[in-house]
Design a protein around this motif. Structure first.
Motif, PDB file in Angstrom:
ATOM      1  N   ASP A  23      -6.513   6.013  29.899  1.00 28.90           N
ATOM      2  CA  ASP A  23      -5.727   7.119  29.277  1.00 28.90           C
ATOM      3  C   ASP A  23      -6.043   8.308  28.574  1.00 28.90           C
ATOM      4  OD1 ASP A  23      -4.065   7.894  26.746  1.00 28.90           O
ATOM      5  OD2 ASP A  23      -3.237   6.193  26.482  1.00 28.90           O
ATOM      6  N   LEU A  30       1.686  19.372  26.724  1.00 33.02           N
ATOM      7  CA  LEU A  30       2.361  19.392  28.489  1.00 33.02           C
ATOM      8  C   LEU A  30       3.083  20.245  28.933  1.00 33.02           C
ATOM      9  CD1 LEU A  30       3.366  16.465  29.172  1.00 33.02           C
ATOM     10  CD2 LEU A  30       5.392  16.537  27.920  1.00 33.02           C
ATOM     11  N   ASP A  70       0.505  15.927  31.930  1.00 32.35           N
ATOM     12  CA  ASP A  70      -1.286  16.132  31.200  1.00 32.35           C
ATOM     13  C   ASP A  70      -1.552  17.417  31.310  1.00 32.35           C
ATOM     14  OD1 ASP A  70      -1.647  14.234  32.743  1.00 32.35           O
ATOM     15  OD2 ASP A  70      -2.512  13.505  31.298  1.00 32.35           O
ATOM     16  N   GLU A  98      -0.090  11.029  30.837  1.00 27.34           N
ATOM     17  CA  GLU A  98       1.987  11.241  30.076  1.00 27.34           C
ATOM     18  C   GLU A  98       2.411  11.138  31.250  1.00 27.34           C
ATOM     19  OE1 GLU A  98       1.257  14.204  27.037  1.00 27.34           O
ATOM     20  OE2 GLU A  98      -0.807  14.413  26.559  1.00 27.34           O
ATOM     21  N   ARG A 123       4.054   7.819  34.460  1.00 30.12           N
ATOM     22  CA  ARG A 123       2.672   8.393  34.944  1.00 30.12           C
ATOM     23  C   ARG A 123       2.490   7.902  36.849  1.00 30.12           C
ATOM     24  NH1 ARG A 123      -0.880   5.427  30.365  1.00 30.12           N
ATOM     25  NH2 ARG A 123      -0.069   3.898  30.800  1.00 30.12           N
TER      26      ARG A 123
END
Length: 1836
Positions: free
Chosen positions: A411, A697, A986, A967, A944
């Protein structure tokens, strides 16, 4: 926690970086070589003495690996004719170290208390002495050791962890793994999922490559020790195909693959052995897969003592033959099935690995930040910077711009810290909470992974030595926590340990460990600066005495670089910099930085102390001589330490998040919240941008081949263009008002196209850096853009289902065609929603439904194929839907479709057959696809993860998985040179492709198999509607004479609506102008062959149940119904009926306004007002349009008015008489009589049916019989009778005589009826349609009496129509009926049978018209279709053999709403159509156009304003539109549409604002925004957000330079449209909505105050404020404040007249007359008197209904005019002394303010919420709901 980072498996060589030899050691001849079998690098260990040549992990014997995995997997191969030794050091739970040794040197098994020795017998060893050197050709071996069982069985010890490993010569070793899972190396992941095996397949990283179609055991060896076989041999050896010559003693454990008979007992096999599983034991036979040689076996698992598990495999009953390789072994079949190891066939073809592993390598990343943009660090030499990019940590070299990466976070990284020696790097991620990683910065390997007590880590700080790490964040209770970790042992194989932790109630924004003493720290935050100390295992802190600065918000700190670090610098958000004496713990000096400009200085100077707002400082960094300061104004400033003047200043594009001086003090690193990372070079005074990035995004990408550029679109409202070679940003296009959704490059020109959320498609020039052209053909957000490979065409799709085609060969592209409702609606933006084939011929997309994929001809948009992907998997329990599409490279004609069931299917684009499929591609549906140019690599992306597939492998293709995005991945693509891969989400990732293009695609290989046959013929399900669909359905359809349950559409697909338009179709774009007519190419003939309806005929009389109704209603003399009949009707009405689920059925709009009683009309000839025009059409009515082309008579309804309009001159006549909304109209056949019907106005009154004389325009008769509403009207063929049909609440069919206007007959219906029609060629026959049946009424007349005979025919079940909603008669004796399911059924009325049906639409058909051989259908899908039905009469004669294959769809139009009314010429070439959007369209089938005749607002009108020249007026409404009309013709000129918002107020700029061409309209919306539109340019110039609540009033100042606006919360904002700034907020009316704002000019000094403007504001709490202002001087002063008592609302009691035979009703209280007010109070109205500027006119203020004249000079009420009701709208004539007042009682009153005389006018069917005089006072506009009435003032 120690097990977490080792699960599911751990690569020991990779974890401990064996190739760098820092945490491991090598001795002797150890080298890396390339192995041809595995095609990867392996380690070769060789030498004469094994003890002198080895690899050892860890580096020293005092260290420990600490690996807790139960199983150890060693992938190795013994060197031929050599010995080898493997030593393992195992630690028990008692901390005792046991050495386990395996070697082919050992002759026998030996054991001591601390040492176990196992002999290893190699494959191919012969003779009695099986121990010895490895034979030639030794194979790669997967040795699986159960460390737990080894210690438990042999020493009765419990295993704890693996301490060390030593691999001694002579062998090749690939790697070493530990895991708690027992893997099966012969089973792949795909095989295990497909066969649902209860085994764990070997991970891809550990697996050996196996050539396609061959057996794993033919190439490799698997040894599992101790053995889990119930008949395992007692020795551990590698297996051999030949039987042993003798059995070995069972007490000697050896590594020996010995086949054992079934009869061998387990009880004496005490010593463990490792069974080597052969192909029948652990190969394909145990997988449940189809065995190639007819051999299969079953596997069961039981538990045995000691915790080990036993797999028992037995041959199944289906075994027919033994393995072909076991045929010559001489062993029994049972033995071969269990343990035989077949030799590899000599003639087997050797295949290379399909793909290199890995096939991708991350090369570059474009992005910065993610969780935070404050973390960027210098390396100690200042040559590189370290920063996070979401889940990846990047090290960027300043000079070369090369990147290297730290990969492992799952993350976004939330904090970073680097020690002083650059040995350790610490990082924390946002989720899961408190996960920290410690990295070896030089090798980029993760040394430790652990969880912190801190719930959310916000900051990390390393000591200079790297021995101490401090972590700052919040605990689970939200309190700040500081944790100190000791990290000095991490680099030596140890773990980080917690030294101390402390909770604090103070806020901490920054924390730093002192460089001179690692036990000293400092922190700062909101209102505090604290000094910390680590001592005695605890953390303690002391606050610094801040004195007067105790309330500041401190953002950053830095220790002074003096050796003692005595000074601590702290900065604040208010602009203060404090110098703190660390020893005295007090503020030494405070500086307040304020920017001031000195004329003599080239740079702005800063004062240390001044007044005014300071610089909001976000970060600072200190060196020996300078201090770098970053502030939120975007400036980086370099100061001397005395802060005397600014040395350097660099302005950034966004607020600065952090600054850091390099170790040498010559560079300043800075980061911004807008995603920029760069540094300022102090000696050269140059600023260098290192990284630019999106801040949200990334939605899509596009690549350009000629210039090597990349374009991306993001949710941050930017479009960015990058250089693919350097990944530097070249261009940045920003769109604040609308978000870009999709992007596409032109293949040859320096142009790219971008689609936006507003539906706009724009073309951008990279050379001119501007917008070339803008198209607004879409109503919804653009979901995809794609260009053809040759660059001639561009395609766009939107969320409303529209597909647009553009010609883009030239620089400025133009629209070619627009097809509505062909693409899947409500789709999210996806790059793979559209696809064009490599040969430019085919276009594929998902639509018109999500489970359909359509293939069109790219040039003509002719539909070629439609594929139902939901029917591809017949065994699936759910319906598949398409997610993404992608064409294979030319010349192959394959279409790849990603499905919602996590599959990717490959379809033949010509036939639609499925060629192959990829199952279980991702855990979720794959949203992005890409295929390489050589069709070798297939990329799929979901969530992802990215997967790379070997596309050329037809069976069980291999794949590799790559992660790194934090993401979901939005798009993937190959670069034009096919050497790299791009993925966006991302951030932007650029991957190197390590595979070389060396294989040919399947189509180019001679003899390659073709696509497998499909199973369509077996299943009987038709999944493709292609050219041969009709022949297939003829074969599959039944012959029962009735339509099938699912009627096919009457074409290969619904023909799209094609039009050449650059403007919107209808309903407008977001804030864009609308065009008012469709071009001649608006409708094109359906392409391709004729559209044939594939439907069988219905048998005569089938499905008729129950027979005809035996119902005959005889009339009462004198035309009145009998008493019995009246009683039955009343009894039926006591049972309420629910409204039918059919839009065809009329439902009156709800109105809460009461009707005024005893309203007197003005005397004839003396009216002050004449109704001139009505703007709007009632789209809520049904069949409420009349047009006779032969006479030119044209009539329609608007509210309670019948409007008769001359289509040539535009003049109108208005027939007044109805008091409620008119529901329907009917015209007699001779065009002399018009009937209109309106609903009931209350329980005491019935519906009104008015009979109008058409030539005279007068009402001849008023009829009343129905109680709720009238659904339909119809005249008989001879016009002698009128039939009226009640709605679902009335359910009455009434028959009237047009000669006497008397009720002839009345019949109560058992169920609601939707429509009716008289038979045009049969006397006295009436047809009605309703729920599931067709009802035929026969009118029989005997003298003066008329009787009704009824016959009911149910719809056949096979048709599947729930309700029949519309009907029309065709050629005799045909009757066409439409249903709510979109079907059209054809009935033979002579035989009372349905013989034909087809699916004419996707929704309910509400309108049917037929003339000659043409049929028109209209539905609630907004589609109007023209059908050729000339062959239907011939089909009737065929009986049960009739089919609908001769029904053709000729034309189609999509309008702006559901079709509710239509009337056409007898030739059906032209007609008028009404929609629910309140629009009347003129339709020409011959020209293919639809032109707007009448239009109006969809919902309530809120304001009308006029241009100063009175040439135009503007209206706004709850539908979010602002419409500009021409006053001369009342035609709509411009429309601005804002979706999902209501426009509540409007203002036109005054003439003083500028020239007429510079006029503007300001509009206020329900979301608090204010938009300014330029009328001449037809564009929106400004959007502001001055309010948080809905705007309710707005006005320009007298000079037009200022806008005053009020909102629902009572706030008044003053804004400047030129700058877009709101510079004043007045809250005097807070708490009550502002109802009125008006501004006018005044003389300076008038009323005793300064100012040139006089304006007022009235609020809903009966208060009015009057202000004088001069906005240029920012002056505003209150002139007067008026407060009135609340109005007294009398309760109105209405007595309902009793009916005959019923009990009198109780008095009823009327509803609130002011539905717009939540408290039922009238609105507060106020206006300046135009003929006397000293007077203020107010209404709705005070306890009584009256108009009050207030004198501003006298400060008192000077006049009152009483009113019959409270006013809801007010307008004063600018010239005459007239005042117009609108009431909630639907009355408009015009008052002469001089004499007090008044006249009342009717015409509205709801409360008159708006009335406005035009500037010339000759026209008066009034509005009730969505209808606008224009009155001409005659006496002014």
């Amino acid at each position: 926690m120690a097990r977490v980072w080792q699960h599911p498996f751990l690569n020991v060589f990779r974890q401990f970086k064996v190739d760098e030899w820092k945490r491991s050691t090598k001795e002797g001849d150890v080298a890396t070589v390339m192995d041809k079998t595995l095609k990867c690098t392996v380690y070769r260990i060789r030498g004469t003495v094994s003890a002198s040549n080895y690899i050892q992990l860890p580096k020293t014997s005092t260290q420990s690996l600490g690996l807790t995995g139960r199983y150890l997997y060693l992938l190795f191969r013994p060197l031929s004719t050599k010995h080898f030794v493997i030593h393992l050091d195992l630690s028990t739970e008692e901390s005792q170290v046991i050495r386990v040794s395996l070697s082919n040197l050992f002759k026998e098994f030996k054991s001591t208390a601390t040492w176990l020795q196992f002999p290893f017998i190699c494959e191919g060893t012969s003779g009695k002495d099986l121990a010895g050197v490895a034979p030639p050709g030794a194979r790669w071996t997967c040795l699986q050791l159960d460390l737990h069982d080894i210690l438990l069985v042999y020493l009765n010890r419990r295993y704890n962890h693996l301490k060390g490993v030593r691999l001694c010569a002579s062998l090749l070793v690939r790697s070493l793994y530990t895991s708690d899972l027992c893997f099966d190396p012969a089973v792949t992941v795909a095989e295990a999922r497909r066969a649902k095996l209860p085994v764990t397949p070997m991970p891809r990283e550990m697996a050996f490559p196996v050539p396609k179609g061959e057996n794993w055991h033919d190439h490799y060896i698997h040894i599992r020790f101790p053995s889990d076989s119930p008949a395992a041999p007692s020795k551990l050896v590698q297996r051999n195909g030949s039987p042993p010559e003798a059995d070995f003693p069972r007490h000697v454990p050896q590594l020996l693959p010995r086949p054992v008979p079934f009869g061998k007992s387990r009880q004496d096999s005490v010593s463990p052995g490792v069974q080597v599983l052969g192909p029948t034991a652990s190969g394909q036979a145990s997988l449940g897969l189809p065995p190639e040689d007819g051999l299969s076996s079953e596997c069961s698992e039981v538990s045995i003592g000691g915790g080990s598990r036993v797999h028992r495999r037995e041959p199944s009953a289906s075994t027919k033959a033994t393995d072909k390789h076991a045929a010559g072994s001489g062993l029994p079949a049972s033995v071969c099935n269990l343990a035989l190891v077949p030799k590899a066939p000599e003639d087997a073809t050797k295949h290379e690995s399909l793909l290199p592993d890995p096939v991708l390598k991350l090369k570059r990343v474009i992005g910065f930040g993610g969780h935070s943009t404050k973390w960027a660090l210098w390396t100690k030499d200042g040559a590189a910077v370290v920063y996070p990019c979401h889940a990846v940590i990047v090290v960027l070299c300043i000079d070369t711009r090369e990147q290297c990466f730290f990969l492992g976070h799952t993350d976004k990284v939330s904090a970073l810290a680097l020690d002083g020696s650059n040995s350790l790097l610490a990082s924390a991620q946002a989720r899961p909470h408190s996960m920290l990683r410690l990295w070896d910065f030089q090798t980029r390997s993760c040394l430790s992974l652990f969880r912190s007590p801190v719930h959310t880590v916000c900051s990390l700080s390393f000591s200079d030595s790297g021995a101490l790490l401090c972590c700052i964040g919040k605990d689970h209770h939200g309190k700040m926590m500081v944790v100190a970790w000791g990290t000095d042992q991490v680099g030596q194989g140890g773990e980080a340990v917690i030294l101390a932790k402390a909770n604090t109630d103070v806020d901490i924004q920054a924390f730093e460990i002192a460089f001179f003493n690692e036990t000293r720290m400092a922190s700062c935050g909101r209102g505090n600066v604290r000094l910390w100390r680590l001592r005695g295992g605890g953390l303690c802190s002391c606050p610094v005495d801040l004195g007067e600065h105790h309330a500041l918000e401190f953002t950053d700190l830095a220790f002074g670089k003096a050796q003692d670090g005595r000074t601590l610098y702290v900065c604040s958000r208010s602009g203060h910099i404090l110098e703190i004496d660390r020893q005295r713990m007090a503020v030494r000096r405070a500086r307040y930085l304020l920017p001031t400009e000195t004329p003599s200085s080239p740079l702005p100077q800063k004062q240390a102390f001044s007044l005014g707002p300071g610089i909001a400082i976000s970060s600072l960094s200190v060196s020996q001589a300078e201090c770098a300061v970053g502030s939120e104004d975007g400036c980086l400033r370099l100061w001397p330490l005395d802060f005397s003047s600014v040395l350097l200043e660099a302005e950034h594009e966004g607020p600065i998040s952090s600054v850091r001086l390099s170790p040498d003090g010559l560079r300043v690193l800075s980061t911004t919240s807008s995603g920029h990372l760069g540094f300022l070079d102090i000696p050269s005074r140059e600023y260098n941008v290192l990284v630019r990035s999106h801040t949200a995004l990334v939605l899509g990408l596009a690549t350009e081949c000629n210039r090597g550029q990349l374009a991306t679109v993001s949710q941050d409202h930017t479009v960015r263009v990058w250089d693919l070679a350097t990944l530097q940003q070249l261009y940045d296009f920003t769109s604040p008002e609308e978000a870009p959704c999709a992007v596409a490059f032109h293949p040859t020109q320096p142009v790219f196209f971008c689609g936006f959320s507003s539906g706009a498609v724009r073309s951008f020039s990279l050379e001119a850096t501007r917008v070339l052209v803008e198209h607004r053909c879409h109503q919804g957000a653009i979901t995809s853009l794609v260009t053809s490979p040759d660059g001639s065409l561009l395609f766009s799709a939107c969320s409303q289902g529209t597909l647009a085609q553009y010609h883009c060969a030239a620089t400025c592209c133009r629209v070619l065609r627009v097809a509505a409702n062909v693409v899947c609606r409500d789709a999210l933006p996806r790059p793979n929603a559209l696809a064009v084939s490599g040969d430019n011929r085919l276009l594929a997309f998902m639509g018109p439904f999500k489970y359909m994929v359509t293939i069109m001809d790219a040039a003509s948009l002719d539909e070629l194929l439609r594929i139902d992907v939901s029917a591809l998997d017949l065994a699936s329990s759910g319906l598949d839907s398409a997610v993404a599409v992608c064409f294979s490279p030319a010349p192959r004609s394959h279409l790849l479709v990603s499905l919602s069931s996590n599959k990717v299917v490959v379809l033949d684009a010509i036939s639609g057959r499925m060629v192959r499929e990829f199952c279980d591609v991702h855990p979720v549906a794959c949203s992005a696809l890409a295929l390489s140019g050589d069709a070798r690599l297939l990329l799929t992306a979901a969530d992802r993860a990215i997967k790379v597939w070997d596309y050329l492998t037809q069976s069980n293709p291999s794949c590799q998985v790559y992660i790194g995005h934090s993401e979901p991945v939005q798009a993937v693509a190959f670069t034009p040179d096919q050497q790299h891969l791009l993925s966006v989400g991302d951030a932007i990732f650029l991957w190197d492709i390590l595979a070389s293009p060396e294989r040919s695609p399947p189509e180019s290989v001679p003899g390659s198999p073709g696509p497998p046959p499909t199973n369509e013929a077996v299943s009987g399900r038709t999944t493709v509607e292609g050219p041969n669909a009709r022949q297939q359905e003829d074969v599959l359809s039944g012959t029962d004479g009735l339509p099938r349950c699912q009627v096919p559409v009457p074409s290969q697909a619904a023909p799209p609506q094609l039009s050449i338009c650059a403007g919107p179709l209808e309903a407008g774009d977001d804030e864009g102008p609308s065009e008012e007519s469709h071009s001649p190419e608006g409708l094109c003939q359906a392409p391709g062959p004729p559209m044939l309806v594939q439907k069988e005929a219905c048998g005569a009389g089938d499905g008729a149940a129950g027979g005809p109704w035996d119902l005959s209603v005889l009339p009462h003399p004198h035309g009145q119904p009998s008493k019995q009949g009246a009683w039955s009707i009343r009894r039926a009405r006591t049972q309420p009926t629910a409204r039918p689920d059919a839009y065809k059925h009329f439902t009156a709009r709800y109105k809460a306004s009461p009707m005024a009683k005893n309203v007197s009309s003005p005397p004839a000839g003396g009216e002050w007002l004449h109704l001139k025009a009505v703007v709007g059409y009632n789209g809520n009515g049904r069949a409420n349009v009349i047009w006779r082309p032969d006479t030119g008579f044209f009539a329609y309804t608007c509210g309670c008015l019948v409007v008769v309009e001359d289509l040539h001159s535009g003049s109108q006549q208005h027939w007044l008489g109805h008091s409620e909304e008119i529901s329907t109209l009917a015209l007699s056949h001779d065009a002399q009589v018009l009937a209109s019907a309106s609903g009931s106005s209350g329980a005491a009154s019935g519906c009104q049916i008015r009979i109008w004389d058409v030539p005279g325009g007068s009402c001849q008769q008023l009829l009343s019989h129905h109680c709720t509403a009238v659904q339909a009207l119809a005249f008989s063929r001879d016009d002698r009778l009128l039939v009226t049909l009640g709605d679902y609440g009335d359910r009455t069919l009434a028959l009237w005589s047009m000669a006497t206007y008397e009720l002839v007959s009345s019949t109560h219906l058992p169920e609601p009826v939707h429509d009716m029609a008289f038979n045009p060629w049969g006397a006295g026959e009436l047809a009605c349609v309703g729920q599931g049946a067709l009802t035929l009424w026969l009118l029989q007349q005997r003298g003066p009496d008329i009787s009704l005979q009824v016959h009911r025919e149910p719809v056949p079940e096979t048709v599947g129509a729930g309700e029949l909603t519309s009907l029309c008669y065709g050629a005799e004796p045909l009757l066409y009926c439409g249903s709510n399911a979109g079907q059209v059924c054809v009935w033979d009325t002579s035989a009372s049978r349905c013989f034909l049906a087809w699916e004419a639409d996707d929704g309910e058909i509400g309108v049917l018209l037929c003339s000659g051989s043409r049929l028109v259908s209209g539905s609630n899908t907004r589609r109007l279709r023209l059908w050729a039905v000339g062959a239907v009469p011939e089909l009737r004669r065929k009986g049960s053999g009739a089919r609908s294959s001769s029904v053709f769809l000729e034309r189609e139009l999509t309008l702006d709403g559901a079709i509710v009314s239509a009337v056409f010429h007898d030739s059906m070439d032209m007609g008028v159509v009404g929609t629910t959007a309140g629009t009347l369209w003129y339709v020409s089938w011959a020209e293919g156009t639809s032109t707007r005749l009448i239009s109006g607002h969809r919902s309530k009108v809120n304001e009308v304003v006029f241009s100063p020249s009175e040439s135009h007026c503007a209206t706004c409404g709850d539908d979010g539109s602002v419409r500009v009309w021409s006053l001369s013709s009342m035609e709509l000129v411009i429309q601005f549409q804002v979706l999902n918002q209501s426009c509540l107020c409007l203002a036109w700029s005054p003439p003083s604002c500028g020239r007429p061409e510079q006029q503007h309209v300001a509009a206020g919306y329900s979301d608090g925004t204010l938009r300014v539109f330029n009328i001449s340019r037809i564009s929106m110039e400004l959007k502001m957000h001055p309010h948080l609540a809905a705007l309710t009033a707005i006005a320009f100042s007298a000079d037009g330079q200022t806008i005053i606006s009020g909102d629902k919360d009572g706030l008044v904002a003053v804004s400047q449209p030129r700058t877009g700034l709101t510079f004043r907020i007045l809250s005097d009316h807070r708490g009550a909505p502002i109802s009125t704002i008006q501004s006018t000019s005044k003389e300076n000094g008038a009323f005793g105050v300064e100012g040139t403007d006089l304006w007022l504001a009235a609020s809903g709490d009966q208060r009015v404020s009057i202000w004088a202002s001069n906005w240029l001087r920012d002056c505003c002063e209150l002139v007067d404040w008026l407060s009135f008592p609340a109005p007294i609302l009398m309760e109105v009691r209405v007595l309902v007249a009793p009916q005959v035979g019923t009990v009198p009703a109780h008095p009823a209280t009327a509803r609130c007359a002011f539905p717009q007010a939540s408290d039922c109070s009238p609105p507060s109205l106020a206006a300046f008197c135009p003929w006397d500027r000293t007077l203020l006119v107010c209404a709705g203020l005070g306890p009584h209904p009256e108009v009050v004249f207030y004198g501003l000079c006298q400060k008192q009420v000077v006049k009152k005019i009483p009113l019959p009701f409270f006013a809801v709208s007010l307008s004063l004539s600018p010239r005459a002394h007239f005042m117009a007042i609108g009431f909630a009682e639907r009355v408009l009153r015009l008052v002469d303010c001089v004499s007090g005389a008044a006249q009342d006018f009717a015409g509205h069917d709801d409360w008159v919420q708006l009335c406005r005089f035009a500037p010339s006072a000759s026209l008066l506009f009034t509005a009730a709901h969505n209808e606008i009435l224009v009155w001409e003032v005659t006496d002014c």
